[in-house]
Write a protein that holds these residues in place. Sequence first.
Motif, PDB file in Angstrom:
ATOM      1  N   GLU A  35       0.828  -1.207   0.000  1.00 57.29           N
ATOM      2  CA  GLU A  35       0.000   0.000   0.000  1.00 57.29           C
ATOM      3  C   GLU A  35       0.863   1.258   0.000  1.00 57.29           C
ATOM      4  O   GLU A  35       0.575   2.218  -0.705  1.00 57.29           O
ATOM      5  CB  GLU A  35      -0.956   0.005   1.189  1.00 57.29           C
ATOM      6  CG  GLU A  35      -2.081  -0.993   1.054  1.00 57.29           C
ATOM      7  CD  GLU A  35      -2.906  -0.790  -0.208  1.00 57.29           C
ATOM      8  OE1 GLU A  35      -3.279   0.365  -0.505  1.00 57.29           O
ATOM      9  OE2 GLU A  35      -3.171  -1.780  -0.899  1.00 57.29           O
ATOM     10  N   PHE A  36       1.925   1.243   0.800  1.00 57.50           N
ATOM     11  CA  PHE A  36       2.842   2.382   0.840  1.00 57.50           C
ATOM     12  C   PHE A  36       3.462   2.624  -0.533  1.00 57.50           C
ATOM     13  O   PHE A  36       3.508   3.751  -1.025  1.00 57.50           O
ATOM     14  CB  PHE A  36       3.936   2.142   1.885  1.00 57.50           C
ATOM     15  CG  PHE A  36       5.041   3.146   1.823  1.00 57.50           C
ATOM     16  CD1 PHE A  36       4.865   4.416   2.347  1.00 57.50           C
ATOM     17  CD2 PHE A  36       6.247   2.838   1.227  1.00 57.50           C
ATOM     18  CE1 PHE A  36       5.875   5.359   2.277  1.00 57.50           C
ATOM     19  CE2 PHE A  36       7.270   3.772   1.154  1.00 57.50           C
ATOM     20  CZ  PHE A  36       7.088   5.032   1.682  1.00 57.50           C
ATOM     21  N   GLU A  42       1.703   6.636  -6.995  1.00 57.69           N
ATOM     22  CA  GLU A  42       0.677   7.621  -7.329  1.00 57.69           C
ATOM     23  C   GLU A  42       1.212   9.046  -7.176  1.00 57.69           C
ATOM     24  O   GLU A  42       0.972   9.899  -8.025  1.00 57.69           O
ATOM     25  CB  GLU A  42      -0.556   7.418  -6.453  1.00 57.69           C
ATOM     26  CG  GLU A  42      -1.335   6.169  -6.823  1.00 57.69           C
ATOM     27  CD  GLU A  42      -2.459   5.862  -5.847  1.00 57.69           C
ATOM     28  OE1 GLU A  42      -2.723   6.678  -4.937  1.00 57.69           O
ATOM     29  OE2 GLU A  42      -3.065   4.798  -5.994  1.00 57.69           O
ATOM     30  N   TYR A  43       1.945   9.307  -6.099  1.00 59.98           N
ATOM     31  CA  TYR A  43       2.530  10.637  -5.896  1.00 59.98           C
ATOM     32  C   TYR A  43       3.529  10.964  -7.000  1.00 59.98           C
ATOM     33  O   TYR A  43       3.547  12.073  -7.523  1.00 59.98           O
ATOM     34  CB  TYR A  43       3.228  10.741  -4.544  1.00 59.98           C
ATOM     35  CG  TYR A  43       2.305  10.628  -3.353  1.00 59.98           C
ATOM     36  CD1 TYR A  43       0.984  11.057  -3.400  1.00 59.98           C
ATOM     37  CD2 TYR A  43       2.759  10.077  -2.167  1.00 59.98           C
ATOM     38  CE1 TYR A  43       0.147  10.948  -2.314  1.00 59.98           C
ATOM     39  CE2 TYR A  43       1.922   9.967  -1.062  1.00 59.98           C
ATOM     40  CZ  TYR A  43       0.621  10.405  -1.144  1.00 59.98           C
ATOM     41  OH  TYR A  43      -0.201  10.286  -0.067  1.00 59.98           O
ATOM     42  N   ALA A  44       4.350  10.000  -7.368  1.00 57.62           N
ATOM     43  CA  ALA A  44       5.342  10.227  -8.418  1.00 57.62           C
ATOM     44  C   ALA A  44       4.657  10.490  -9.755  1.00 57.62           C
ATOM     45  O   ALA A  44       5.106  11.331 -10.533  1.00 57.62           O
ATOM     46  CB  ALA A  44       6.276   9.027  -8.527  1.00 57.62           C
ATOM     47  N   THR A  57       1.008   5.125 -17.354  1.00 57.51           N
ATOM     48  CA  THR A  57       0.412   5.515 -16.084  1.00 57.51           C
ATOM     49  C   THR A  57       0.426   4.305 -15.166  1.00 57.51           C
ATOM     50  O   THR A  57       0.240   3.174 -15.619  1.00 57.51           O
ATOM     51  CB  THR A  57      -1.036   6.013 -16.249  1.00 57.51           C
ATOM     52  OG1 THR A  57      -1.803   4.993 -16.877  1.00 57.51           O
ATOM     53  CG2 THR A  57      -1.100   7.290 -17.066  1.00 57.51           C
ATOM     54  N   PRO A  58       0.646   4.534 -13.879  1.00 54.53           N
ATOM     55  CA  PRO A  58       0.681   3.388 -12.952  1.00 54.53           C
ATOM     56  C   PRO A  58      -0.707   2.788 -12.804  1.00 54.53           C
ATOM     57  O   PRO A  58      -1.708   3.476 -12.888  1.00 54.53           O
ATOM     58  CB  PRO A  58       1.146   4.021 -11.640  1.00 54.53           C
ATOM     59  CG  PRO A  58       0.778   5.451 -11.748  1.00 54.53           C
ATOM     60  CD  PRO A  58       0.860   5.785 -13.206  1.00 54.53           C
ATOM     61  N   GLY A  59      -0.716   1.498 -12.630  1.00 53.18           N
ATOM     62  CA  GLY A  59      -1.981   0.798 -12.427  1.00 53.18           C
ATOM     63  C   GLY A  59      -1.833  -0.230 -11.331  1.00 53.18           C
ATOM     64  O   GLY A  59      -0.717  -0.632 -10.972  1.00 53.18           O
ATOM     65  N   HIS A  60      -2.944  -0.655 -10.818  1.00 53.60           N
ATOM     66  CA  HIS A  60      -2.922  -1.657  -9.762  1.00 53.60           C
ATOM     67  C   HIS A  60      -2.983  -3.067 -10.335  1.00 53.60           C
ATOM     68  O   HIS A  60      -2.749  -4.018  -9.637  1.00 53.60           O
ATOM     69  CB  HIS A  60      -4.100  -1.442  -8.813  1.00 53.60           C
ATOM     70  CG  HIS A  60      -4.049  -0.128  -8.123  1.00 53.60           C
ATOM     71  ND1 HIS A  60      -3.183   0.112  -7.093  1.00 53.60           N
ATOM     72  CD2 HIS A  60      -4.711   1.013  -8.324  1.00 53.60           C
ATOM     73  CE1 HIS A  60      -3.332   1.346  -6.673  1.00 53.60           C
ATOM     74  NE2 HIS A  60      -4.261   1.927  -7.420  1.00 53.60           N
TER      75      HIS A  60
END
Length: 65
Positions: A35-36, A42-44, A57-60
């Motif tokens: 989670e961290f 997400e912040y980056a 784009t980041p994804g889960h």
Amino acid sequence: MNAILKQPDDEIDEALAYHQGDVRATIAALLAEREFLLREIEYASLAMSYGFARGWTPGHNRNAR
């Protein structure tokens, strides 16, 4: 030894030993770390431009590469 060269079993044993063999505590710690790291990504992604990442784009979803 370099972490890249370690076998996964070694890393699993190390994680379990750190938590004195408590499997639930080990899993809870790994989920909290996940989670961290997701928040950090997400912040980056907010700080970098679309062009810099070339549309990535980041994804889960682990399979969405």
